[in-house]
Design an enzyme around this catalytic site. Structure first.
Site, PDB file in Angstrom:
ATOM      1  CG  ASP A 152      -4.013  -2.690   0.067  1.00 52.78           C
ATOM      2  OD1 ASP A 152      -3.753  -2.715  -2.061  1.00 52.78           O
ATOM      3  OD2 ASP A 152      -3.132  -2.183   0.111  1.00 52.78           O
ATOM      4  CG  HIS A 158      -5.811  -2.349  -4.771  1.00 59.57           C
ATOM      5  ND1 HIS A 158      -4.987  -3.072  -4.935  1.00 59.57           N
ATOM      6  CD2 HIS A 158      -6.384  -3.716  -5.881  1.00 59.57           C
ATOM      7  CE1 HIS A 158      -4.156  -3.661  -5.503  1.00 59.57           C
ATOM      8  NE2 HIS A 158      -5.646  -3.920  -6.620  1.00 59.57           N
ATOM      9  CG  ASP A 208      -0.825  -2.076  -5.782  1.00 57.38           C
ATOM     10  OD1 ASP A 208       0.647  -1.605  -4.806  1.00 57.38           O
ATOM     11  OD2 ASP A 208      -1.485  -2.014  -5.461  1.00 57.38           O
ATOM     12  N   GLY A 209       2.873  -2.042  -6.645  1.00 56.82           N
ATOM     13  CA  GLY A 209       3.675  -3.719  -5.495  1.00 56.82           C
ATOM     14  C   GLY A 209       5.329  -3.033  -6.008  1.00 56.82           C
TER      15      GLY A 209
HETATM   16  C1  DX5 Z   1      -0.357  -6.008  -2.189  1.00 55.84           C
HETATM   17  C2  DX5 Z   1      -1.364  -4.552  -2.580  1.00 55.84           C
HETATM   18  C3  DX5 Z   1      -0.434  -3.331  -2.841  1.00 55.84           C
HETATM   19  C4  DX5 Z   1       0.256  -3.371  -0.856  1.00 55.84           C
HETATM   20  C5  DX5 Z   1       1.089  -2.534  -1.623  1.00 55.84           C
HETATM   21  O1  DX5 Z   1      -1.204  -6.966  -3.514  1.00 55.84           O
HETATM   22  O2  DX5 Z   1      -2.398  -4.321  -3.544  1.00 55.84           O
HETATM   23  O3  DX5 Z   1      -1.116  -2.175  -2.596  1.00 55.84           O
HETATM   24  O4  DX5 Z   1       0.236  -3.231  -0.544  1.00 55.84           O
HETATM   25  O5  DX5 Z   1       2.723  -2.561  -0.358  1.00 55.84           O
HETATM   26  P1  DX5 Z   1       4.291  -2.856  -1.523  1.00 55.84           P
HETATM   27  O6  DX5 Z   1       4.455  -1.340  -1.874  1.00 55.84           O
HETATM   28  O7  DX5 Z   1       5.375  -3.196  -0.088  1.00 55.84           O
HETATM   29  O8  DX5 Z   1       5.286  -3.210  -2.097  1.00 55.84           O
HETATM   30 ZN    ZN Z   2      -2.742  -1.973  -3.599  1.00 53.69          ZN
END
Ligand code: DX5
Ligand code: ZN
Length: 209
Positions: free
Chosen positions: A32, A63, A172-173
Site C-alpha cells: 500500500d 496499490h 481490498d478492505g
Molecule cells: C486500505 C488499503 C488496504 C488495507 C487493507 O487503503 O488499501 O490494502 O491495508 O487492510 P484491512 O484488511 O485491514 O482492511
Molecule cells: Zn491496498
C-alpha cells in the site's frame, strides 16, 4: 481465491514480520503506497519499501494511492512487481497510464473507490489486467467491509464473461473469514488486519476454509 497479504498495519520491526508473512501460504505481498495527498496518510518512501521487499520472495502487488501516478510507477516498477494498480480518481489520461505500466512489462490494474461506479471504468476493461474494487475508503487498514462492494464484484464478473475480457477482479478492505465468503466471485482478496491482528498462519487457514 488468491490472497494478497497487506502489511500496512504491522507494527515494527517490519522486516521480521514481512519475512514471517511471506513464508506463509499467501499468493502475493500487497504494498500500500500512500502519498499524503490522494489519501491523508503517508506510507514509506521508495527507499524504505526497497528495504522491505528484500524480505519477500512472493510476487508483489502494488496499490498506488497517490496523485503523481507516473513518478511512483517509475520507482515501483524497479521491484519487478506482478501488478501496479492506480486509482481512476487520481488520473486524467487513463489509457496513457495503462500503456505506461505495460511499456515497463508489468500488468496494469485500475482501482475505484467505494463511491465510484463500474460505469466509470467500462471503457478500460478490455485493456487492464486487473480491477481492484475498494471495499473501504482507501487510506487506512482495519475498517469495516462496505456490503455494496459485492454488487460491483458481481457486475464485473458478469461483464467479463459476457465480453470475454481477461482482467482479474481484486477486492481490498475489511476482508475477514466472513466477508471473504461474500466475495467468492473475486479472484484475489487483499487481507491486512485480519491476518496481522492474530496468529498469521491460523488466520490464513481460516480464510482458506
Ligand atoms: C486500505 C488499503 C488496504 C488495507 C487493507 O487503503 O488499501 O490494502 O491495508 O487492510 P484491512 O484488511 O485491514 O482492511
Ligand atoms: Zn491496498
Amino acid at each position: 481465491m488468491k490472497i494478497a497479504a497487506s502489511f500496512l498495519d504491522i507494527k515494527e520491526p517490519k522486516f521480521r514480520e514481512v519475512t514471517k508473512l511471506s513464508n506463509l501460504d499467501v499468493d502475493y505481498l500487497h504494498l500500500d503506497v500512500m502519498d499524503g495527498i490522494f489519501v491523508e496518510n503517508k506510507t514509506y518512501s521508495y527507499d524504505e519499501f526497497r528495504e522491505i521487499v528484500k524480505y519477500t520472495t512472493k510476487p508483489k502487488d502494488i496499490h498506488l494511492m497517490v496523485s503523481n501516478v507516473k513518478k511512483y510507477i517509475d520507482e515501483f516498477s524497479k521491484f519487478n512487481p506482478e501488478f501496479i494498480t492506480f486509482h481512476l480518481e487520481a488520473v486524467d489520461e487513463v489509457n496513457g497510464v495503462i500503456r505506461y505500466i505495460h511499456e515497463k512489462g508489468i500488468k496494469a490494474g485500475i482501482s475505484i473507490k467505494p463511491s465510484t461506479d463500474i460505469i466509470e471504468i467500462i471503457n478500460y476493461l478490455d485493456c487492464v489486467d486487473l480491477v481492484l474494487v475498494m471495499s473501504v475508503e482507501p487510506g487506512r487498514g482495519g475498517q469495516s467491509f462496505i456490503p455494496d462492494s459485492v454488487k460491483k464484484i458481481e457486475q464485473l464478473y458478469n461483464i467479463r464473461s459476457q465480453q470475454n475480457y481477461q482482467f482479474l477482479i481484486e477486492v481490498d478492505g475489511g476482508i475477514n473469514d466472513e466477508t471473504i465468503k461474500k466475495c467468492d466471485k473475486a479472484d484475489i482478496c487483499v487481507v491486512g488486519s485480519y491476518i496481522t491482528k492474530q496468529d498469521y498462519s491460523e488466520a490464513i487457514k481460516k480464510l482458506r476454509d
